[in-house]
Design a protein around this motif. Sequence first.
Motif, PDB file in Angstrom:
ATOM      1  N   ALA A 103       0.604  -1.250  -0.389  1.00 26.53           N
ATOM      2  CA  ALA A 103      -0.122   0.169  -0.417  1.00 26.53           C
ATOM      3  C   ALA A 103       0.578   1.781   0.135  1.00 26.53           C
ATOM      4  O   ALA A 103       0.756   2.175  -0.866  1.00 26.53           O
ATOM      5  CB  ALA A 103      -0.734  -0.299   1.283  1.00 26.53           C
ATOM      6  N   VAL A 104       1.839   1.047   1.192  1.00 26.91           N
ATOM      7  CA  VAL A 104       2.556   2.327   1.057  1.00 26.91           C
ATOM      8  C   VAL A 104       3.800   2.408   0.150  1.00 26.91           C
ATOM      9  O   VAL A 104       4.359   4.132  -0.768  1.00 26.91           O
ATOM     10  CB  VAL A 104       3.213   2.729   2.371  1.00 26.91           C
ATOM     11  CG1 VAL A 104       2.553   2.387   3.565  1.00 26.91           C
ATOM     12  CG2 VAL A 104       3.953   1.342   2.115  1.00 26.91           C
ATOM     13  N   THR A 105       3.346   1.215  -1.020  1.00 24.18           N
ATOM     14  CA  THR A 105       5.169   1.716  -1.966  1.00 24.18           C
ATOM     15  C   THR A 105       3.697   1.948  -3.784  1.00 24.18           C
ATOM     16  O   THR A 105       4.311   3.228  -4.782  1.00 24.18           O
ATOM     17  CB  THR A 105       6.056   0.184  -2.061  1.00 24.18           C
ATOM     18  OG1 THR A 105       6.864   0.040  -1.286  1.00 24.18           O
ATOM     19  CG2 THR A 105       6.516   0.636  -3.481  1.00 24.18           C
ATOM     20  N   LEU A 106       2.647   1.379  -3.785  1.00 20.85           N
ATOM     21  CA  LEU A 106       1.988   1.730  -4.852  1.00 20.85           C
ATOM     22  C   LEU A 106       1.409   2.973  -4.757  1.00 20.85           C
ATOM     23  O   LEU A 106       0.920   4.175  -5.611  1.00 20.85           O
ATOM     24  CB  LEU A 106       0.613   0.536  -4.745  1.00 20.85           C
ATOM     25  CG  LEU A 106       0.851  -0.556  -5.393  1.00 20.85           C
ATOM     26  CD1 LEU A 106       0.635  -1.827  -5.086  1.00 20.85           C
ATOM     27  CD2 LEU A 106       1.968  -1.080  -6.950  1.00 20.85           C
ATOM     28  N   ALA A 136       0.092   7.489  -7.587  1.00 20.87           N
ATOM     29  CA  ALA A 136       0.128   9.262  -7.627  1.00 20.87           C
ATOM     30  C   ALA A 136       1.071  10.025  -8.937  1.00 20.87           C
ATOM     31  O   ALA A 136       0.760  10.469  -9.582  1.00 20.87           O
ATOM     32  CB  ALA A 136      -0.041   9.875  -6.627  1.00 20.87           C
ATOM     33  N   THR A 137       2.205  10.130  -8.947  1.00 18.15           N
ATOM     34  CA  THR A 137       4.139   9.991  -9.715  1.00 18.15           C
ATOM     35  C   THR A 137       3.067   9.804 -10.965  1.00 18.15           C
ATOM     36  O   THR A 137       2.907  10.776 -12.108  1.00 18.15           O
ATOM     37  CB  THR A 137       4.727   9.302  -9.102  1.00 18.15           C
ATOM     38  OG1 THR A 137       4.445   9.791  -7.659  1.00 18.15           O
ATOM     39  CG2 THR A 137       5.802  10.533  -9.964  1.00 18.15           C
ATOM     40  N   VAL A 138       2.673   8.668 -10.884  1.00 19.79           N
ATOM     41  CA  VAL A 138       2.982   8.095 -12.295  1.00 19.79           C
ATOM     42  C   VAL A 138       1.252   8.608 -13.426  1.00 19.79           C
ATOM     43  O   VAL A 138       1.617   8.763 -14.853  1.00 19.79           O
ATOM     44  CB  VAL A 138       2.949   6.147 -13.066  1.00 19.79           C
ATOM     45  CG1 VAL A 138       2.321   6.428 -13.903  1.00 19.79           C
ATOM     46  CG2 VAL A 138       4.169   5.880 -12.805  1.00 19.79           C
ATOM     47  N   LEU A 139       0.646   8.698 -12.692  1.00 22.19           N
ATOM     48  CA  LEU A 139      -0.963   9.130 -13.894  1.00 22.19           C
ATOM     49  C   LEU A 139      -0.325  10.941 -13.376  1.00 22.19           C
ATOM     50  O   LEU A 139      -0.928  11.087 -15.183  1.00 22.19           O
ATOM     51  CB  LEU A 139      -2.153   8.267 -12.539  1.00 22.19           C
ATOM     52  CG  LEU A 139      -2.600   7.914 -12.630  1.00 22.19           C
ATOM     53  CD1 LEU A 139      -3.371   7.660 -11.095  1.00 22.19           C
ATOM     54  CD2 LEU A 139      -2.872   6.595 -13.138  1.00 22.19           C
ATOM     55  N   THR A 140       0.437  11.831 -12.007  1.00 19.51           N
ATOM     56  CA  THR A 140       0.587  12.617 -12.861  1.00 19.51           C
ATOM     57  C   THR A 140       1.919  12.871 -14.084  1.00 19.51           C
ATOM     58  O   THR A 140       1.445  13.459 -15.102  1.00 19.51           O
ATOM     59  CB  THR A 140       0.593  13.035 -11.333  1.00 19.51           C
ATOM     60  OG1 THR A 140      -0.134  13.533 -10.232  1.00 19.51           O
ATOM     61  CG2 THR A 140       0.668  14.902 -12.014  1.00 19.51           C
ATOM     62  N   GLN A 141       2.354  13.039 -14.235  1.00 18.68           N
ATOM     63  CA  GLN A 141       3.659  12.947 -14.699  1.00 18.68           C
ATOM     64  C   GLN A 141       4.131  12.127 -15.932  1.00 18.68           C
ATOM     65  O   GLN A 141       3.651  12.688 -17.120  1.00 18.68           O
ATOM     66  CB  GLN A 141       4.740  12.579 -14.425  1.00 18.68           C
ATOM     67  CG  GLN A 141       5.341  13.375 -12.981  1.00 18.68           C
ATOM     68  CD  GLN A 141       6.687  13.254 -12.269  1.00 18.68           C
ATOM     69  OE1 GLN A 141       6.796  11.955 -13.175  1.00 18.68           O
ATOM     70  NE2 GLN A 141       6.635  13.903 -10.853  1.00 18.68           N
ATOM     71  N   ALA A 146      -5.192  11.998  -9.903  1.00 24.86           N
ATOM     72  CA  ALA A 146      -4.621  10.868  -9.647  1.00 24.86           C
ATOM     73  C   ALA A 146      -4.611  11.028  -7.723  1.00 24.86           C
ATOM     74  O   ALA A 146      -4.659   8.663  -7.803  1.00 24.86           O
ATOM     75  CB  ALA A 146      -3.269  11.639  -9.982  1.00 24.86           C
ATOM     76  N   GLY A 147      -4.449  11.839  -6.897  1.00 26.70           N
ATOM     77  CA  GLY A 147      -4.327  11.184  -6.003  1.00 26.70           C
ATOM     78  C   GLY A 147      -5.843  10.207  -5.211  1.00 26.70           C
ATOM     79  O   GLY A 147      -5.265   9.833  -4.074  1.00 26.70           O
ATOM     80  N   ALA A 148      -6.703  10.859  -5.764  1.00 23.62           N
ATOM     81  CA  ALA A 148      -8.023  10.189  -5.770  1.00 23.62           C
ATOM     82  C   ALA A 148      -7.613   8.568  -5.960  1.00 23.62           C
ATOM     83  O   ALA A 148      -8.097   7.287  -4.899  1.00 23.62           O
ATOM     84  CB  ALA A 148      -8.999  10.433  -6.416  1.00 23.62           C
ATOM     85  N   LEU A 149      -8.049   8.331  -7.251  1.00 20.70           N
ATOM     86  CA  LEU A 149      -7.489   6.664  -7.931  1.00 20.70           C
ATOM     87  C   LEU A 149      -6.548   6.103  -6.997  1.00 20.70           C
ATOM     88  O   LEU A 149      -6.608   4.790  -6.999  1.00 20.70           O
ATOM     89  CB  LEU A 149      -7.452   6.921  -9.446  1.00 20.70           C
ATOM     90  CG  LEU A 149      -8.325   7.867 -10.769  1.00 20.70           C
ATOM     91  CD1 LEU A 149      -7.648   7.678 -11.596  1.00 20.70           C
ATOM     92  CD2 LEU A 149      -9.394   6.545  -9.945  1.00 20.70           C
ATOM     93  N   ALA A 150      -4.904   6.602  -7.232  1.00 18.53           N
ATOM     94  CA  ALA A 150      -4.134   6.257  -6.402  1.00 18.53           C
ATOM     95  C   ALA A 150      -4.769   5.727  -4.878  1.00 18.53           C
ATOM     96  O   ALA A 150      -3.638   4.205  -4.297  1.00 18.53           O
ATOM     97  CB  ALA A 150      -2.851   7.207  -6.062  1.00 18.53           C
TER      98      ALA A 150
END
Length: 434
Positions: free
Chosen positions: A59-62, A67-72, A81-85
């Motif tokens: 959980a803490v890794t994914l 969030a980073t991959v969806l955003t960048q 991105a934050g909500a989906l992550a």
Amino acid sequence: MSTAPPSPGPGPAAPRARQRTRALVRALRTPSEPTEPLFARAPRAWQRGAPHVIAFGFAVTLLPVTATVLTQDYRLGSGWAGALATAQAAPLLLAVTRPLQAWWIIFTADVVGGILLRSADGVVGRPWPWTPMVIIGYMVLMVCLGLRESRRTLLAVWLATGAAGLFFELISQIRSDGTYVLMFVLSGVCLMVTAALRERGDAQRRLAEQETISEAERARRTLLEERARIARELHDVVAHHMSVITVQADSAPYRIEGLPPLALEEFSTIAAGARESLTEMRRLLAVLRSDGAEGERAPQPGLDRVRQLVEATVRAGVPAELALQAGLGSVPPAVDLSAYRIVQEALANVVRHAAGAPTRVSVTADERWLTVLVVNGPAVERSSLLETAGTGHGLVGMRERVRLTGGTLDTGPLPDGGFRVAARLPLTSPKDLP
């Protein structure tokens, strides 16, 4: 006027299909019970805590990676991105105790994410509808589901996963790169393997429980069999005394002259009662010996045959020696028989479990107690694997015989690896003992 033939109604396959569909949907709504954590019954603390640690690590890794991959990379808005992550990674912590509820949250988030990413600016040339982080988290969730839920629930989850992938393939074949097939196959493999492991563990647990029940029943049956055998042997002892009483009561008028009529009547009553008791005992013995054990009708052995027991043990390969006190005097029949049986069972256990062990048998007596001591050293030879379990009658029979006579029994291993059996049997009535 011609009439059109009636259209055929749905065949019997249609209702069955609807019933199966309803059953699958119901399986997705009803989680298995209980909701205890995975591996909650593991014997060690680290095993019970391992699922929580692993779920927390994923959980803490994914969460930040998603969030980073969806955003960048996918150029999705930071809020989405934050909500989906969070919705795709955080429920993995819930999957340890309630995997089906966690699946509903993660599956819904994955489907919503696929819809949002379809119109994202950076989706071209990247995996869609399932991102690599979605596939990894979903596989962890499949492991938790497979270890908890029923086959019907797992099948419904697998079909729902395939249906979602097929939905995205139909709405946008251009953007799809086949990840829905990978997701469908990997989830099926994970569910099948983990479900097989869970069912195998359940089968082993049920087998262990059944073996425990069988062992308890075997011990109870052994105790009942031993008590019946002791009852058969004691019949012979009691019957002897009852026969003596009958003969003495019948012969009293001929042996004693000048008996008054009341005394003659009393002796006659005693003889009749003794004969009636013997008859009842023979009926009881017929029931106890209904298995046809003819050998048990032979005269019961006593301490006079202990030496033969020791000699037979020596011939079986056990170096045994006997210390039998001379002039034991008169020993009550029940104690005489019990002492013989205790020595017999103890020597049988030595032959069975400690082949080749030096053994010492001692039988001594004082004014009130008969002491039987059987001590053996550690086994010299390896016992047969067929005999390691034994019959279960040895110690049970000893305890029953000692309890019957009002004595004491002390058994247990010795520091050098040997074993000790010590029994004290009263030579007088228990009520006469201090």
